[in-house]
Design an enzyme around this catalytic site. Structure first.
Site, PDB file in Angstrom:
ATOM      1  N   THR A   1       0.865  -1.180   0.000  1.00 33.83           N
ATOM      2  CA  THR A   1       0.000   0.000   0.000  1.00 33.83           C
ATOM      3  C   THR A   1       0.900   1.227   0.000  1.00 33.83           C
ATOM      4  O   THR A   1       1.590   1.496   0.987  1.00 33.83           O
ATOM      5  CB  THR A   1      -0.925   0.023   1.232  1.00 33.83           C
ATOM      6  OG1 THR A   1      -1.791  -1.118   1.168  1.00 33.83           O
ATOM      7  CG2 THR A   1      -1.778   1.283   1.241  1.00 33.83           C
TER       8      THR A   1
ATOM      9  N   LYS B   1      -7.749   1.569  -2.612  1.00 32.09           N
ATOM     10  CA  LYS B   1      -7.363   1.152  -1.257  1.00 32.09           C
ATOM     11  C   LYS B   1      -7.454   2.306  -0.269  1.00 32.09           C
ATOM     12  O   LYS B   1      -8.026   2.163   0.823  1.00 32.09           O
ATOM     13  CB  LYS B   1      -5.935   0.590  -1.286  1.00 32.09           C
ATOM     14  CG  LYS B   1      -5.324   0.273   0.090  1.00 32.09           C
ATOM     15  CD  LYS B   1      -6.012  -0.885   0.767  1.00 32.09           C
ATOM     16  CE  LYS B   1      -5.465  -1.146   2.173  1.00 32.09           C
ATOM     17  NZ  LYS B   1      -4.147  -1.792   2.170  1.00 32.09           N
TER      18      LYS B   1
ATOM     19  N   LYS C   1      -0.850   5.007   8.550  1.00 35.50           N
ATOM     20  CA  LYS C   1      -0.096   5.120   7.294  1.00 35.50           C
ATOM     21  C   LYS C   1      -1.039   5.314   6.113  1.00 35.50           C
ATOM     22  O   LYS C   1      -0.842   6.199   5.276  1.00 35.50           O
ATOM     23  CB  LYS C   1       0.753   3.875   7.089  1.00 35.50           C
ATOM     24  CG  LYS C   1       1.392   3.776   5.708  1.00 35.50           C
ATOM     25  CD  LYS C   1       1.799   2.353   5.375  1.00 35.50           C
ATOM     26  CE  LYS C   1       2.066   2.185   3.897  1.00 35.50           C
ATOM     27  NZ  LYS C   1       2.333   0.789   3.518  1.00 35.50           N
TER      28      LYS C   1
END
Length: 300
Positions: free
Chosen positions: A96, A171, A246
């Protein structure tokens, strides 16, 4: 049809994903900088390689699962994996990372004569172990079709979201929804506590009414109503708070660069950054509920 796969990054997510490829009949050459992670994967049938480059030399497909964009771009540089791989190798990055980094990695792979797909995942460690991950893929239709058998071996659903970077875009949007939902569910339980409403009673109503959502019915932030949620095992991850922080940081960067007005997303990013840097460093992201109780006069 089986493939030879180089799997780079065998941590909490990558390790089980690589093992599931072995179980599906693929030859998997693995590498990780952490010897313990490599040894654990090797015990489950992954063939240990001396380096990421060595693994890539023999592979039909290279899969990377790395902590951040700088690690991906470092391995995808001029003297890295694309230079070592055979012409036409399919690169699938499941990390990611920032959308811009994903597109830069895609360009580096294609420039070296290979094929590329960004395919970040949702489902956490539990999903990685059970092969129930959801993959969000960005790249060409042909590349997605070539990757599907491997993605199916590691997950339950793979969605082709669009061109390069689209998987990463999906995502960060998904996880922004999840973070906002978890904070909302947590606030509702804290309000219920202050009003003398039992956790189970609120769950029984909201789980079958308009408040129903994944953060409530699968990852409920309070002990009791959902026995399998991290709240019932002292908030052991699951999906760790620093990982959520994050992902929200990536979403915040995209919001700022795109000039998008999303105050709840930015507030969620701020809350999770603070939580991950303090008490939440080793906890599931649902433990954010703990930060709300003292502010509202309820016990922690």
């Amino acid at each position: 049809m089986s493939s030879t796969v180089a799997f780079i990054g065998l941590g909490h997510m990558g390790g089980p994903m690589a093992v599931n490829l072995v179980k599906a009949g693929h030859r998997v050459l693995g590498f990780d900088l952490v010897p313990e992670s490599l040894a654990t994967a090797a015990a489950a049938g992954v063939e240990p390689a001396a380096s990421a480059v060595e693994a890539a030399r023999e592979a039909d497909v290279v899969i990377t699962m790395l902590p951040a964009g700088r690690h991906v771009l470092g391995l995808y540089g001029e003297q890295g994996l694309p230079a070592a791989a055979r012409p036409g190798t399919l690169f699938i990055d499941c990390s990611t990372i920032d959308v811009a980094d994903a597109r830069a990695a895609h360009e580096a792979v294609v420039a070296a004569g290979h094929r590329a797909l960004d395919a970040p995942v949702s489902g956490g460690v539990v999903g990685a172990e059970a092969a129930t991950l959801t993959f969000m893929a960005g790249g060409g239709a042909d590349e997605f079709a070539a990757a599907e058998p491997l993605l199916d071996a590691m997950g339950k659903k793979a969605v082709h979201c669009g061109a390069a970077g689209a998987g990463q875009a999906a995502k960060i949007c998904n996880n922004m929804i999840l973070a906002i939902s978890m904070i909302g569910v947590s606030e509702a339980f804290v309000l219920a506590e202050s009003l003398g409403l039992d956790h189970q009673a609120l769950y029984d109503v909201a789980s079958t009414a308009s408040g129903q959502c994944w953060a409530l019915t699968v990852n409920c932030p309070v002990p009791g109503p959902v026995p399998t949620s991290p709240a019932n095992r002292e908030y052991r991850p699951g999906f760790a708070a620093p990982l959520m922080a994050k992902d929200l940081g990536l979403a915040a960067n995209a919001l700022h660069s795109g000039g998008v007005n999303a105050p709840l997303g930015l507030k969620a990013a701020e809350m999770y950054a603070a939580f991950a840097a303090a008490d939440g460093a080793d906890l599931d992201f649902s433990a954010i509920v703990r930060t709300l109780r003292p502010q509202n006069g309820n016990p922690a």
